[in-house]
Design a protein around this motif. Structure first.
Motif, PDB file in Angstrom:
ATOM      1  N   GLU A 144       0.821  -1.213   0.000  1.00 36.35           N
ATOM      2  CA  GLU A 144       0.000   0.000   0.000  1.00 36.35           C
ATOM      3  C   GLU A 144       0.856   1.265   0.000  1.00 36.35           C
ATOM      4  N   ALA A 145       2.180   1.077   0.056  1.00 41.51           N
ATOM      5  CA  ALA A 145       3.079   2.213   0.201  1.00 41.51           C
ATOM      6  C   ALA A 145       4.053   2.280  -0.963  1.00 41.51           C
ATOM      7  N   LEU A 146       4.656   3.438  -1.151  1.00 41.68           N
ATOM      8  CA  LEU A 146       5.750   3.563  -2.104  1.00 41.68           C
ATOM      9  C   LEU A 146       6.975   2.819  -1.575  1.00 41.68           C
ATOM     10  N   TRP A 147       7.679   2.126  -2.455  1.00 42.80           N
ATOM     11  CA  TRP A 147       8.968   1.524  -2.118  1.00 42.80           C
ATOM     12  C   TRP A 147      10.066   2.474  -2.593  1.00 42.80           C
ATOM     13  N   GLU A 148      11.003   2.775  -1.706  1.00 39.76           N
ATOM     14  CA  GLU A 148      12.063   3.712  -2.051  1.00 39.76           C
ATOM     15  C   GLU A 148      13.373   3.312  -1.373  1.00 39.76           C
ATOM     16  N   CYS A 149      14.455   3.878  -1.891  1.00 37.45           N
ATOM     17  CA  CYS A 149      15.777   3.883  -1.245  1.00 37.45           C
ATOM     18  C   CYS A 149      16.232   2.505  -0.762  1.00 37.45           C
ATOM     19  N   PRO A 150      16.358   1.521  -1.677  1.00 35.02           N
ATOM     20  CA  PRO A 150      16.874   0.220  -1.260  1.00 35.02           C
ATOM     21  C   PRO A 150      18.381   0.257  -1.047  1.00 35.02           C
ATOM     22  N   ALA A 151      18.883  -0.705  -0.294  1.00 35.29           N
ATOM     23  CA  ALA A 151      20.320  -0.928  -0.138  1.00 35.29           C
ATOM     24  C   ALA A 151      20.529  -2.413   0.109  1.00 35.29           C
ATOM     25  N   ASN A 179       6.682   4.345   2.311  1.00 33.28           N
ATOM     26  CA  ASN A 179       5.992   5.588   2.654  1.00 33.28           C
ATOM     27  C   ASN A 179       4.587   5.572   2.054  1.00 33.28           C
ATOM     28  N   PRO A 180       3.526   5.569   2.949  1.00 34.99           N
ATOM     29  CA  PRO A 180       3.556   5.493   4.414  1.00 34.99           C
ATOM     30  C   PRO A 180       3.557   4.032   4.852  1.00 34.99           C
ATOM     31  N   GLY A 181       2.939   3.741   6.017  1.00 33.95           N
ATOM     32  CA  GLY A 181       2.771   2.371   6.459  1.00 33.95           C
ATOM     33  C   GLY A 181       3.749   1.893   7.500  1.00 33.95           C
ATOM     34  N   GLY A 182       4.540   2.809   8.080  1.00 34.64           N
ATOM     35  CA  GLY A 182       5.499   2.440   9.106  1.00 34.64           C
ATOM     36  C   GLY A 182       4.826   2.096  10.423  1.00 34.64           C
ATOM     37  N   PRO A 183       5.617   1.754  11.432  1.00 28.63           N
ATOM     38  CA  PRO A 183       5.044   1.343  12.717  1.00 28.63           C
ATOM     39  C   PRO A 183       4.250   2.442  13.413  1.00 28.63           C
ATOM     40  N   THR A 184       4.500   3.710  13.082  1.00 26.71           N
ATOM     41  CA  THR A 184       3.706   4.805  13.628  1.00 26.71           C
ATOM     42  C   THR A 184       2.732   5.365  12.596  1.00 26.71           C
ATOM     43  N   GLY A 185       2.644   4.721  11.441  1.00 26.27           N
ATOM     44  CA  GLY A 185       1.717   5.141  10.402  1.00 26.27           C
ATOM     45  C   GLY A 185       2.356   5.924   9.274  1.00 26.27           C
ATOM     46  N   GLY A 186       3.542   6.502   9.504  1.00 29.53           N
ATOM     47  CA  GLY A 186       4.192   7.321   8.495  1.00 29.53           C
ATOM     48  C   GLY A 186       5.276   6.576   7.741  1.00 29.53           C
ATOM     49  N   SER A 187       6.243   7.320   7.212  1.00 30.02           N
ATOM     50  CA  SER A 187       7.339   6.726   6.461  1.00 30.02           C
ATOM     51  C   SER A 187       8.313   6.035   7.412  1.00 30.02           C
ATOM     52  N   ALA A 188       8.969   4.968   6.924  1.00 28.89           N
ATOM     53  CA  ALA A 188       9.849   4.186   7.791  1.00 28.89           C
ATOM     54  C   ALA A 188      10.752   3.303   6.950  1.00 28.89           C
ATOM     55  N   SER A 189      11.747   2.699   7.604  1.00 22.06           N
ATOM     56  CA  SER A 189      12.693   1.804   6.941  1.00 22.06           C
ATOM     57  C   SER A 189      12.563   0.389   7.494  1.00 22.06           C
ATOM     58  N   GLN A 190      12.754  -0.598   6.606  1.00 25.24           N
ATOM     59  CA  GLN A 190      12.662  -2.002   6.960  1.00 25.24           C
ATOM     60  C   GLN A 190      13.963  -2.722   6.602  1.00 25.24           C
ATOM     61  N   TYR A 191      14.086  -3.961   7.080  1.00 23.78           N
ATOM     62  CA  TYR A 191      15.184  -4.815   6.630  1.00 23.78           C
ATOM     63  C   TYR A 191      14.712  -6.252   6.544  1.00 23.78           C
ATOM     64  N   VAL A 192      15.380  -7.025   5.678  1.00 19.97           N
ATOM     65  CA  VAL A 192      15.129  -8.454   5.586  1.00 19.97           C
ATOM     66  C   VAL A 192      16.465  -9.144   5.340  1.00 19.97           C
ATOM     67  N   LEU A 193      16.710 -10.236   6.034  1.00 24.62           N
ATOM     68  CA  LEU A 193      17.910 -11.040   5.850  1.00 24.62           C
ATOM     69  C   LEU A 193      17.672 -12.045   4.730  1.00 24.62           C
ATOM     70  N   GLY A 194      18.751 -12.422   4.042  1.00 25.44           N
ATOM     71  CA  GLY A 194      18.608 -13.370   2.955  1.00 25.44           C
ATOM     72  C   GLY A 194      19.940 -13.775   2.385  1.00 25.44           C
ATOM     73  N   ASP A 195      19.936 -14.176   1.119  1.00 29.33           N
ATOM     74  CA  ASP A 195      21.149 -14.621   0.449  1.00 29.33           C
ATOM     75  C   ASP A 195      21.220 -13.976  -0.931  1.00 29.33           C
ATOM     76  N   PHE A 196      22.440 -13.690  -1.383  1.00 32.54           N
ATOM     77  CA  PHE A 196      22.651 -13.025  -2.664  1.00 32.54           C
ATOM     78  C   PHE A 196      23.813 -13.708  -3.381  1.00 32.54           C
ATOM     79  N   ASP A 197      23.592 -14.085  -4.645  1.00 31.61           N
ATOM     80  CA  ASP A 197      24.624 -14.792  -5.408  1.00 31.61           C
ATOM     81  C   ASP A 197      25.305 -13.916  -6.450  1.00 31.61           C
ATOM     82  N   GLY A 198      25.080 -12.618  -6.354  1.00 33.96           N
ATOM     83  CA  GLY A 198      25.645 -11.702  -7.336  1.00 33.96           C
ATOM     84  C   GLY A 198      24.639 -11.238  -8.369  1.00 33.96           C
ATOM     85  N   TYR A 199      23.492 -11.957  -8.448  1.00 33.18           N
ATOM     86  CA  TYR A 199      22.479 -11.638  -9.450  1.00 33.18           C
ATOM     87  C   TYR A 199      21.064 -11.642  -8.888  1.00 33.18           C
TER      88      TYR A 199
END
Length: 439
Positions: free
Chosen positions: A191-198, A218-238
């Motif tokens: 429901e939110a815009l996805w922005e600024c990945p790393a 943005n929006p949809g954070g824990p207080t209702g506004g914009s916020a940052s998330q993280y997820v752990l995983g694996d990356f093979d270069g592609y």
């Protein structure tokens, strides 16, 4: 109205607008911080890249505008790399910015967002646009915020397809020609815009490294506004694959932590991030003096495994050995088991401005309430910031008060809050008001 206090360790510009951090790169002993800025004043507009440098990640030198907007192009978020081996042909050691060209009239591409390059051969002091721009253009209107890094034998770009709730990964040998590789999403928050990945690796307790994907919504954070998330995983270069069916966790539970990205080129392997310490829900309305917008403290990341067997990101503030010489830093241990509660108040000398941190052992929550420290703009969500606590009898808490910003690091850095305040006098007192055991 009284002037809102300017923080000293949270970077601000002298007299202009600031938002997302961009182009974080370490080179020859210097940390470079580029950022979204309006060179002409404290309002959003004429987006350009500002530039600041530091040797300790605490004290910053503002170098003004690095890459200015043009009549037909604003310079949106992106990243920067040092091309040590001259893969792009701009000279060995050239600093290359990869940014989003937000085209506008009179450009024939008006309304399109595409990825472009700018080059510096003097340590980021002066920049020239690449004559072959844009280097990646799919004709989209919401295609932005490229994060670029070197992996084994090629460059990788992670870029947001914001309204489609998807990240696209591209690869290149020379920074100029890019090939599509894979996608992440659509999933999670749609429901939110996805922005600024790393996408980066961070150290683990066993001496290994883990891949972490950062994403701002943005929006949809824990207080209702914009916020940052993280997820752990694996990356093979592609391709990046999240761990199992894991959904992202909040990087910060406060109102004001957005567009977190990481430094490249850090020689000692540390994973270092910084974010915009503001919210899109009201940043334009915060009083300026004449600055508007601040960065968070720099945070050092690693991955720890809790007693529940779950891997989490730990964040610790980088204070550069300066604790005691600037903002107020308080370390506490508070009860958080069943039947216990604790309340910590941050106050000014007249008891007229108050921020309250509350541990509720029965509810298993940690909350930060800033409502007693000035009246925020109407668009600001009024709820206190709240995070779930791990099962424990005691919790460690570090509170850093820096002018009109407060940051909290708790539960060994696995819970954090970043909050902007309308503080007009220093919150110089800390009171543990009550600790009780209910029977």
């Amino acid at each position: 109205m009284s002037t809102v206090l300017r923080p000293s360790w949270h970077f601000t510009t002298a007299d202009r607008w600031l938002n997302d951090p961009n182009g974080l790169v370490f080179h020859d002993g210097t940390y470079h911080l580029f950022f979204q800025s309006n060179p002409f004043g404290p309002e959003w507009g004429e987006m350009s890249w500002g530039h600041a440098t530091s040797t300790d990640l605490v004290h910053w030198t503002d170098l003004g505008t690095a890459i200015p907007a043009l009549p037909d192009e604003m310079v949106f978020s992106g990243s920067a790399v040092v091309d040590t081996d001259d893969t792009a042909g701009f000279g060995a050691g050239a600093m290359v910015a990869v940014y989003t060209s937000a085209y506008r009239s009179p450009s024939p591409r008006a309304g399109v967002q595409a990825q472009s390059l700018a080059v510096s051969n003097d340590e980021g002091l002066t920049w020239r646009r690449y004559e072959g721009n844009p280097v990646l253009d799919v004709g989209a209107s919401d295609f932005r915020d490229p994060y670029v890094f070197w992996h084994e034998d090629h460059w990788v770009m992670v870029v947001a397809e914001s309204v489609d709730h998807r990240l696209s990964l591209y690869t290149s040998r020379d920074l100029r020609s890019w090939a599509f590789s894979s996608t992440v999403g659509p999933a999670w928050t749609t429901e939110a815009l996805w922005e600024c990945p790393a996408l980066l690796t961070v150290p683990t307790a066993d001496g290994d490294r883990a891949w972490v994907l950062l994403l701002s919504v943005n929006p949809g954070g824990p207080t209702g506004g914009s916020a940052s998330q993280y997820v752990l995983g694996d990356f093979d270069g592609y391709t990046f694959v999240p761990d199992g069916d894991e959904s992202p966790r909040w990087l910060d539970y406060g109102h004001d932590y957005y567009a977190a990205v990481a430094w490249g080129g850090v020689p000692d392997g540390r994973a270092l991030t910084i974010a915009w310490a503001d919210s899109w829900q009201y940043a334009r309305d915060l009083p300026s003096a004449p600055w508007r917008g601040a960065m968070s403290l720099v945070r050092q990341l690693d991955v720890v495994t809790g007693t529940d067997g779950v891997r989490r990101l730990r964040q610790r503030p980088v204070l550069g050995g300066h604790e005691g010489g600037g903002p107020a830093v308080t370390h506490l241990r508070l009860p958080c088991g069943h039947g216990t509660s604790a309340s910590v108040r941050l106050l000014d000398d007249r008891d007229q401005q108050t921020v309250v941190l509350t541990v509720d052992g029965d509810a298993g929550t940690l909350s930060l309430d800033r409502s007693g420290c000035g009246e925020m703009p109407p668009a600001a969500t009024a709820v206190a910031a709240t995070a779930p606590l791990p099962a424990s009898e005691e919790i460690d808490v570090t509170i850093i008060v820096d002018g009109s910003v407060v940051e909290v690091f708790a539960a060994d850095g696995t819970i954090t809050f970043c909050e902007r305040l309308l503080a007009t006098s220093p919150l110089s007192r800390v009171e543990v008001r009550e600790v009780s055991r209910r029977r």
